[in-house]
Scaffold this motif. Structure first.
Motif, PDB file in Angstrom:
ATOM      1  N   GLY A  89       0.818  -1.213   0.000  1.00 41.23           N
ATOM      2  CA  GLY A  89       0.000   0.000   0.000  1.00 41.23           C
ATOM      3  C   GLY A  89       0.852   1.263   0.000  1.00 41.23           C
ATOM      4  N   GLN A  90       1.953   1.253   0.747  1.00 38.49           N
ATOM      5  CA  GLN A  90       2.836   2.419   0.777  1.00 38.49           C
ATOM      6  C   GLN A  90       3.497   2.650  -0.581  1.00 38.49           C
ATOM      7  OE1 GLN A  90       4.692   0.960   4.714  1.00 38.49           O
ATOM      8  NE2 GLN A  90       5.114   3.165   4.760  1.00 38.49           N
ATOM      9  N   VAL A  91       3.926   1.574  -1.226  1.00 37.75           N
ATOM     10  CA  VAL A  91       4.575   1.710  -2.529  1.00 37.75           C
ATOM     11  C   VAL A  91       3.574   2.192  -3.584  1.00 37.75           C
ATOM     12  CG1 VAL A  91       5.718   0.451  -4.400  1.00 37.75           C
ATOM     13  CG2 VAL A  91       6.363   0.012  -2.024  1.00 37.75           C
ATOM     14  N   ILE A  92       2.395   1.604  -3.596  1.00 35.79           N
ATOM     15  CA  ILE A  92       1.381   2.015  -4.583  1.00 35.79           C
ATOM     16  C   ILE A  92       0.949   3.455  -4.321  1.00 35.79           C
ATOM     17  CG2 ILE A  92      -0.988   1.609  -5.366  1.00 35.79           C
ATOM     18  CD1 ILE A  92      -0.485  -1.375  -5.085  1.00 35.79           C
ATOM     19  N   GLY A  93       0.818   3.825  -3.049  1.00 34.82           N
ATOM     20  CA  GLY A  93       0.491   5.206  -2.717  1.00 34.82           C
ATOM     21  C   GLY A  93       1.554   6.161  -3.226  1.00 34.82           C
ATOM     22  N   TYR A  94       2.814   5.772  -3.102  1.00 35.58           N
ATOM     23  CA  TYR A  94       3.913   6.609  -3.583  1.00 35.58           C
ATOM     24  C   TYR A  94       3.841   6.761  -5.107  1.00 35.58           C
ATOM     25  CZ  TYR A  94       8.565   8.558  -4.112  1.00 35.58           C
ATOM     26  OH  TYR A  94       9.614   9.396  -4.421  1.00 35.58           O
ATOM     27  N   ILE A  95       3.575   5.662  -5.782  1.00 38.60           N
ATOM     28  CA  ILE A  95       3.454   5.698  -7.246  1.00 38.60           C
ATOM     29  C   ILE A  95       2.354   6.668  -7.663  1.00 38.60           C
ATOM     30  CG2 ILE A  95       2.779   4.341  -9.277  1.00 38.60           C
ATOM     31  CD1 ILE A  95       4.109   1.910  -7.864  1.00 38.60           C
ATOM     32  N   ASN A  96       1.201   6.575  -7.021  1.00 38.98           N
ATOM     33  CA  ASN A  96       0.060   7.429  -7.383  1.00 38.98           C
ATOM     34  C   ASN A  96       0.354   8.906  -7.114  1.00 38.98           C
ATOM     35  OD1 ASN A  96      -1.417   5.199  -8.191  1.00 38.98           O
ATOM     36  ND2 ASN A  96      -2.411   4.930  -6.208  1.00 38.98           N
ATOM     37  N   ARG A  97       1.021   9.190  -5.989  1.00 41.07           N
ATOM     38  CA  ARG A  97       1.370  10.583  -5.689  1.00 41.07           C
ATOM     39  C   ARG A  97       2.320  11.145  -6.748  1.00 41.07           C
ATOM     40  NH1 ARG A  97       1.984   8.611  -0.577  1.00 41.07           N
ATOM     41  NH2 ARG A  97       4.268   8.815  -0.629  1.00 41.07           N
ATOM     42  N   THR A  98       3.274  10.335  -7.149  1.00 36.46           N
ATOM     43  CA  THR A  98       4.246  10.803  -8.142  1.00 36.46           C
ATOM     44  C   THR A  98       3.570  11.047  -9.479  1.00 36.46           C
ATOM     45  OG1 THR A  98       6.013   9.585  -7.009  1.00 36.46           O
ATOM     46  CG2 THR A  98       6.442  10.275  -9.266  1.00 36.46           C
ATOM     47  N   LYS A  99       2.641  10.176  -9.859  1.00 35.07           N
ATOM     48  CA  LYS A  99       1.926  10.377 -11.123  1.00 35.07           C
ATOM     49  C   LYS A  99       1.086  11.657 -11.086  1.00 35.07           C
ATOM     50  CE  LYS A  99       1.535   5.524 -12.582  1.00 35.07           C
ATOM     51  NZ  LYS A  99       0.613   4.392 -12.832  1.00 35.07           N
ATOM     52  N   GLU A 100       0.519  11.949  -9.924  1.00 31.11           N
ATOM     53  CA  GLU A 100      -0.356  13.114  -9.803  1.00 31.11           C
ATOM     54  C   GLU A 100       0.417  14.408  -9.591  1.00 31.11           C
ATOM     55  OE1 GLU A 100      -2.924  12.142  -6.577  1.00 31.11           O
ATOM     56  OE2 GLU A 100      -3.892  10.470  -7.631  1.00 31.11           O
ATOM     57  N   GLU A 101       1.493  14.366  -8.802  1.00 32.45           N
ATOM     58  CA  GLU A 101       2.171  15.581  -8.359  1.00 32.45           C
ATOM     59  C   GLU A 101       3.560  15.777  -8.970  1.00 32.45           C
ATOM     60  OE1 GLU A 101       2.348  15.185  -4.155  1.00 32.45           O
ATOM     61  OE2 GLU A 101       0.168  14.909  -3.917  1.00 32.45           O
ATOM     62  N   GLY A 102       4.110  14.753  -9.601  1.00 38.99           N
ATOM     63  CA  GLY A 102       5.474  14.836 -10.112  1.00 38.99           C
ATOM     64  C   GLY A 102       6.449  14.242  -9.103  1.00 38.99           C
ATOM     65  N   LEU A 103       7.741  14.362  -9.396  1.00 36.12           N
ATOM     66  CA  LEU A 103       8.767  13.789  -8.530  1.00 36.12           C
ATOM     67  C   LEU A 103       8.615  14.300  -7.104  1.00 36.12           C
ATOM     68  CD1 LEU A 103      12.039  13.820 -10.674  1.00 36.12           C
ATOM     69  CD2 LEU A 103      10.698  11.832  -9.970  1.00 36.12           C
ATOM     70  N   GLN A 104       8.729  13.379  -6.156  1.00 41.01           N
ATOM     71  CA  GLN A 104       8.601  13.723  -4.746  1.00 41.01           C
ATOM     72  C   GLN A 104       9.960  14.156  -4.184  1.00 41.01           C
ATOM     73  OE1 GLN A 104       5.277  13.249  -3.089  1.00 41.01           O
ATOM     74  NE2 GLN A 104       5.050  13.461  -5.305  1.00 41.01           N
ATOM     75  N   SER A 105       9.924  14.821  -3.047  1.00 38.07           N
ATOM     76  CA  SER A 105      11.170  15.274  -2.419  1.00 38.07           C
ATOM     77  C   SER A 105      11.855  14.147  -1.662  1.00 38.07           C
ATOM     78  CB  SER A 105      10.878  16.440  -1.464  1.00 38.07           C
ATOM     79  OG  SER A 105       9.957  16.041  -0.454  1.00 38.07           O
ATOM     80  N   GLU A 106      11.117  13.099  -1.341  1.00 36.16           N
ATOM     81  CA  GLU A 106      11.709  11.977  -0.622  1.00 36.16           C
ATOM     82  C   GLU A 106      11.463  10.675  -1.355  1.00 36.16           C
ATOM     83  OE1 GLU A 106       8.041  10.744   2.401  1.00 36.16           O
ATOM     84  OE2 GLU A 106       9.793  11.774   3.209  1.00 36.16           O
ATOM     85  N   GLY A 107      12.347   9.694  -1.109  1.00 30.10           N
ATOM     86  CA  GLY A 107      12.178   8.371  -1.679  1.00 30.10           C
ATOM     87  C   GLY A 107      11.667   7.405  -0.629  1.00 30.10           C
TER      88      GLY A 107
END
Length: 317
Positions: free
Chosen positions: A151-169
């Motif tokens: 769930g955390q990984v999929i959530g990260y994927i969705n945020r990146t698709k919606e918002e662009g590259l994140q500040s943290e990995g």
């Protein structure tokens, strides 16, 4: 694919080409595919069909090949992965039949997958981990025990698709064989579909190669620059490598120093963050140097979300 001329010659009494052509013409006029074409273009008369017998025969032949397709590698059409599409137009009162080659769905899918793969670089990772394709259902159902991590990984994927590259990995930690690398390859594949570039590096072999490149500055700079600039960088199995001070401070430190506050970096490890800091502090050459370990961790810890991957060891299954 056999041509119309070959077909006519192979038919009994092939020397009487007019008779055979008339028979083929009659067969084509009864063909449901030709009926569909005439419904679409009512101006397509018998004379135009007879004039374009070869084109129409090829179109019907390729259509049936595509209908019974067993895969691109066995494509029997003249132009692999393509079929002939016909259209009509009337120019100066004369009906003209035009043809063009159209890429089939399987070829389009393969080209799309190749574009995705071209955005991902792997160092010492089995390419099958990146090329096999994934489904969200498979990721979720593979091991119910790691559901939270998924769930955390999929959530990260969705945020990146919606918002662009994140500040943290992400920092994936867990026991051997729980699927940490598998999840990171899934993330790379999904985000490559969205246009992001990525690289995954198997740390034990990467570190040994960097040691050998110490005196090949051109190759070293090319590798380091690639890892600095890629959108998504994964250090796989960090903690299993045999660090020396030069790789730690001048290679790994340089990459992480550049990427922090610019692009996200990801890690998989059997060790937690505190244990990794101890690992970074020790080298066979200098022994313990807590300051150097802490310095490197200052470029890791603030820039990751911790993900605990639980579950069963899936290796060898």
């Amino acid at each position: 694919m056999e041509s119309l001329g070959d077909l006519l010659k192979a038919m009994p009494g092939g020397r009487n080409m007019k008779q055979q052509a008339d028979k083929l013409m009659a067969d084509l006029l009864e063909d449901p595919l030709v009926g569909m074409l005439r419904n679409k273009y009512p101006e397509l008369d018998d004379a135009t069909i007879k004039l374009n017998l070869n084109r129409i025969y090829q179109c019907t032949k390729e259509y049936r090949n595509c209908t019974n397709c067993t895969g691109l590698d066995q494509c029997p059409n003249d132009f692999e992965g393509h079929y002939t599409e016909l259209s009509c137009e009337t120019v100066g009162g004369v009906v003209q039949l035009n043809d063009r080659k159209v890429a089939c769905k399987k070829l389009i899918a393969r080209q799309s997958e190749n574009r995705i793969r071209s955005r991902i670089r792997s160092f010492y990772i089995d390419d099958r981990a990146l090329s096999q394709g994934y489904s969200a259902d498979e990721i979720v159902s593979k091991d119910i025990e790691r559901m939270k991590a998924v769930g955390q990984v999929i959530g990260y994927i969705n945020r990146t698709k919606e918002e662009g590259l994140q500040s943290e990995g992400l920092y994936l930690t867990g026991s051997f064989g729980t699927g940490k690398t598998f999840l990171m390859c899934y993330m790379l594949h999904e985000l490559a579909k969205a246009g992001f570039t990525g690289a995954i590096v198997y740390m034990p072999e990467f570190v040994e190669d960097m040691k050998s490149l110490m005196f090949e500055q051109g190759k070293l700079k090319e590798t380091v620059d690639l890892l600095k600039d890629t959108d998504l960088l994964i250090f796989d199995d960090i903690g299993a490598e045999n660090l020396n001070p030069w790789v730690r401070d001048h290679v790994l430190g340089s990459i992480l120093n550049y990427r922090m506050n610019r692009k996200p970096t990801f890690y998989t490890s059997n060790y937690g963050l505190d244990d990794i800091e101890q690992h970074f502090s020790f080298t066979n050459k200098d022994g313990d140097d807590l300051h150097k370990g802490q310095r490197l961790m200052d470029r890791v810890r603030p820039y990751v979300q911790l993900v605990h991957v639980t579950g069963q060891n899936k290796r060898g299954r």
